[in-house]
Design a protein around this motif. Structure first.
Motif: not given
Lengths: 401, 401
Positions: B358-360, B363-367, B378-390
């Motif tokens: 998932i880290f890979e 990285a490939n998708n610039n998230i 389980r693995i959870s990440y806090t990401i920016s909402t605008q990156d969610t769909q990608r």
């Protein structure tokens, strides 16, 4: 600290703004150094709306569930009022019927208060809280939620005042008790005070301000009841124990009610057991019978008439169907176009001739009547609804009401 | 006789016609020879409407009274459903939370079920009645009405099933549990079954179908839970105890939730007591903290970030104001534009490399991600909402969800 019970009806809590206004009145009272118990009804037309939802599902919704449904109306009011009082900085707690210890007996949708376990209310008053109690509801011995029927919130309020040994103030959309309903006779006078007995008669006649049961409890426990407007600070009317001689007038008030219908059962085989059976069947279903008249027996049969609430028409029709199986020859006639016209006054005890005078007024005005009943302080007539207005005006003018 | 608990949510009882449809489903089940306990929520948006009335009076309505107010919503539903069932000729009785013996502890508006005195429910089942229980509510040791917070009706249903030793069916407006929310990833697969553990992770991640607490009770008492559509007879998803080897896939599901906000407290003097104090204050107010991260100490201070429900923002702000009095140098930053993105699967226990993969992908998708937490499954990440769909599309495609 002195305690007062205040009751606000559905119109008085009919909107968020009105609830805030009630909260302000309650707080004003608390600031005068009195502990306050507030009883409220459901907001505006809430109960009607809930019942109409039930009727979309069933023409005769099961009564236990109707109680479950209707009791939510008051629960909404009490929580909103308690929120408003707390918001104003006054500690307040709302209690449903069961939480306020209101124990009932009898039928669902028309239960009666058997007793109130007042400890919880007292505890919160002792803590300085304003206690807001849901009117109209209680809990029966099975732990089922019950409602008290028409005027139930008044009954809750007066019963709480009886237990707390204090005055009960009923705030409503009328500014007191009048000699005649001002909508029917605009020049009617407002009374400063009226005796329990007179008010009971007025109420049972459908004067529409308070139900009989609340006044009965007031009388039994000698609770002073004050009826006034919730929106203004005009003086209202006290209902209290009363010296007969304080009023010399023969008649205190007059009322006309079209809430009843008249049932006539013709050709009942003449036997006291038969008549008794009819009224036992009605009593079993908790139908409030009011005026009863019976013709003299002729050819071994009698005709019996009685009045009962129009709202119970369905139940009455069912009972009549059952009776037809027992007495195949009887004929049932239901007359809805009737008015119960009554005059009330504790002065009637000491002054004779009131009945005679009214018969004379009726004769002069060509008003016929179907039934007459009398009590010590009341005379009631069943008349045709189209004669009502003429009867009111003639009698009110004659007795200067 | 076999017993089943069925739960219908607010949308499923959102109108009189829908209540009638639910009654029909319940009756069909009863006709198959099973005793049925039905748990229902408030009709449609009722709870929201009640809360907004309270907010017209107070921006922070007192919670005890909010519970009093909100609990009327379910009471309306149960009485109407019981009326509908009785109308169809099936003896049915409705019970509020307190009548069903649902004893709670903890804070108003987010109480927890402590125990259920199931005798009354059993008695009515023994009498052949369909028992309709109000979800979301109970009564605490003071005799006050409480509500169970989000997902409370599911909790009521599963807890009743645990006490009755039977299956719990949750009927809702989704037709089962998917690998990914189909609104976010339309080609997601529906699962026939999922383990309690996986469902717990999915639920705690805000998958939106069931709340954690209900699944936890299911797991604790081994209650099979079936989640399906209320409107159609399509097969749903079973939540149950599960053999790890049954699924060889590393990831069962993926979820993305934007219900949380991220609070960052900068410049906290570095002392484990200080950090502990922050979380104790939050715990006192029953705030559900989820992801926590802390920077390494630098110049004697650390920065602490955590996520918490957006709905608790007011309470959190209050607590932060208090903290500022304690630590005058701290700075508070609240970031609402975040998504918690998680992958779940019991297969992760036996398969390493999921995190790396998932880290890979990220990285490939610039998230970018702000926080990472892991559990066994389980693995959870806090990401920016605008990156969610990608993120969803990339991960779902890679793991064939």
């Amino acid at each position: 600290m002195a305690v007062v019970v205040q009751k606000y009806g559905g119109t008085s809590v009919g909107s968020i703004d009105k609830i805030k206004a009630v909260a302000k009145r309650v707080v004003d009272r608390k600031n005068k150094g009195e502990d306050v118990v507030v009883v409220v009804s459901a907001m505006g037309k809430t109960t009607d709306k809930l019942v109409s939802m039930a009727r979309e599902i069933s023409t005769k919704p099961i009564r236990r569930e109707l109680d479950m449904l209707m009791s939510t109306g008051e629960q909404v009011s009490i929580s909103l009022l308690a929120i408003a009082l707390n918001e104003m900085g006054y500690e307040s707690i709302s209690l449903t019927g069961f939480q306020a210890g209101i124990e009932t007996e009898g039928y669902h949708t028309k239960a009666r208060i058997q007793d109130i376990d007042i400890e919880r209310v007292k505890k919160y008053l002792d803590e300085g809280k304003i206690v807001v109690v849901a009117g109209f509801q209680g809990i029966n011995e099975n732990g089922d939620i019950t409602t008290l029927g028409r005027g139930g919130s008044d009954t809750t309020a007066v019963a709480l005042a009886a237990k707390l040994g204090c005055t009960c103030e009923i705030y409503t959309d009328v500014d007191g008790i009048y000699t005649v309903d001002p909508r029917l006779f605009p020049t009617a006078r407002k009374l400063d005070s009226i005796s329990y007995e007179e008010m009971l008669e007025m109420a049972s006649l459908g004067a529409g301000i308070m139900e009989t049961r609340a006044v009965e409890i007031g009388q039994k426990f000698n609770v002073p009841i004050y009826v006034a407007l919730s929106s203004e600070e005009w003086p209202g009317t006290y209902i209290k124990e009363f010296d007969v001689n304080m009023e010399s007038k023969a008649i205190t008030g007059l009322s006309a009610s079209d809430k009843d219908l008249m049932v006539t059962v013709n050709h009942v085989p003449y036997d006291s057991k038969n008549i008794s059976m009819i009224f036992q069947e009605l009593a079993k279903m908790d139908i409030n019978i009011d005026m009863i008249s019976q013709t003299a027996p002729s050819h071994g049969v009698v005709n019996v008439s009685f009045t009962a609430p129009k709202t119970d028409e369905d139940i009455i029709l069912n009972i009549m169907e059952k009776l037809k199986k027992e007495f195949s020859d009887i004929e049932i006639d239901i007359e809805k176009n009737i008015t119960k016209f009554s005059v009330v006054g504790i002065g009637m005890r000491s002054q004779s001739g009131v009945a005679a005078k009214i018969f004379e007024i009726f004769a002069n005005n060509n008003i016929g009547f179907k039934q007459v009943t009398t009590s010590e302080i009341r005379i009631s007539y069943t008349i045709s609804t189209q004669d009502t207005q003429r009867a009111i005006e003639a009698v009110a003018r004659e007795f200067n009401l």
